[in-house]
Enzyme design. Structure first.
Site, short mmCIF file in Angstrom:
data_model
loop_
_atom_site.label_atom_id
_atom_site.label_comp_id
_atom_site.label_asym_id
_atom_site.label_seq_id
_atom_site.Cartn_x
_atom_site.Cartn_y
_atom_site.Cartn_z
N ASN A 88 -52.32 85.71 81.45
CA ASN A 88 -52.55 86.93 82.21
C ASN A 88 -53.62 87.83 81.59
O ASN A 88 -54.24 88.62 82.27
CB ASN A 88 -51.21 87.70 82.30
N TYR A 192 -67.03 90.05 86.70
CA TYR A 192 -65.59 89.82 86.82
C TYR A 192 -65.32 88.68 87.81
O TYR A 192 -64.56 87.75 87.52
CB TYR A 192 -64.89 91.10 87.28
#
Length: 275
Positions: A88, A192
């Site tokens: 994560n 990103y």
């Protein structure tokens, strides 16, 4: 029967913490909250404890190879491996950030792609039979993929794409961004998004590898999108709570024994998404 164990990276806050909270309630075994900062990690474990939930803590900084190796050795030694791994940990620059794009590209890919890959390199071999691996990607990866040149799209979607080729593509993005030539190279303006294209594609490559190398072990490995979630990273305007963001990663982590799918997929809202 050895104790089962779940490990969640970057889990002292946000979606990661919500995943740990949900696993504490739903998973029969030890749940490890990990963070690079010991103090913050232990504070989060204490906060869960005050909710009546028992999480364990282990220091883990995915940007530090020694930290990854130390953690992998710990879980191998204490538990004989891991049953659930949720990658994560990740970063994103804010839209308003004035950091030059080439720096954003390098920093973002170093954590979101290269460090996540290091985690998988060292942890995938210790995932136990029947294990579940979940890589938290983003819906932005699918949007970003569609903004790449058709040649790049074809390569990222190819079922023959190898890990080495993917690594070379990610390195190419960073080096072209440094020269200010990434757009000419067919890349979009999102560090990103590109990092998460890498995570999703890597998940598909490694799932194929696992099926080939350990066909009888019943391991399922997927990438997922938690959705747009209210966190420090995504801001407070996002529609989903961290608990809602944890739903799909936790669903994939807890796929029942004997399940054969999804595997090597990109999953959002518990549904397999086109790639």
């Amino acid at each position: 029967m050895s104790t089962r164990v779940a490990v969640v990276t970057g889990s002292n806050k946000g979606i990661g913490l919500a995943i740990v909270r949900a696993l504490c309630k739903q998973f029969e075994g030890d749940v490890y909250l990990t963070a690079r900062d010991v103090g913050r990690g232990e504070d989060s474990v204490k906060a869960l404890s005050s909710e009546g939930l028992k999480a364990m803590f282990h220091q883990l900084d995915i940007n530090d190879l020694d930290s990854i190796k130390t953690a992998a050795a710990y879980f191998k030694g204490k538990y004989g491996g891991v049953d659930i791994l949720i990658n994560n940990a990740g970063i994103a620059f804010k839209a308003a950030d004035t950091t030059p794009f080439d720096v954003q590209a390098e920093v973002t890919l170093n954590t979101n792609f290269f460090a996540t890959r290091d985690m998988l390199t060292h942890f995938l071999p210790i995932v136990k039979a029947g294990g579940r691996v979940v890589n938290v990607s983003s819906f932005v990866s699918a949007l970003t993929l569609n903004k790449c040149s058709s040649e790049l799209q074809q390569r990222f979607r190819s079922e023959d794409l190898t890990e080495d080729e993917l690594v070379a593509l990610m390195q190419q993005f960073v080096s072209e961004a440094k020269k200010g030539k990434h757009k000419e190279g067919g890349w979009p303006d999102s560090a990103y998004g590109t990092s998460k294209v890498g995570v999703t594609a890597l998940s598909m490559i490694l799932a194929r590898q696992v099926s080939k190398q350990r066909p009888n072990d019943g391991i399922l490995l997927n990438a997922c999108c938690p959705g747009w979630v209210r966190t420090d990273m995504a801001g407070d305007k996002a529609p989903k709570s961290p608990e809602e963001g944890a739903v799909t990663p936790v669903y994939l982590a807890l796929l029942p024994p004997g399940a054969t799918e999804p595997h090597g997929k990109f999953v959002s809202d518990k549904q397999v998404q086109p790639w």
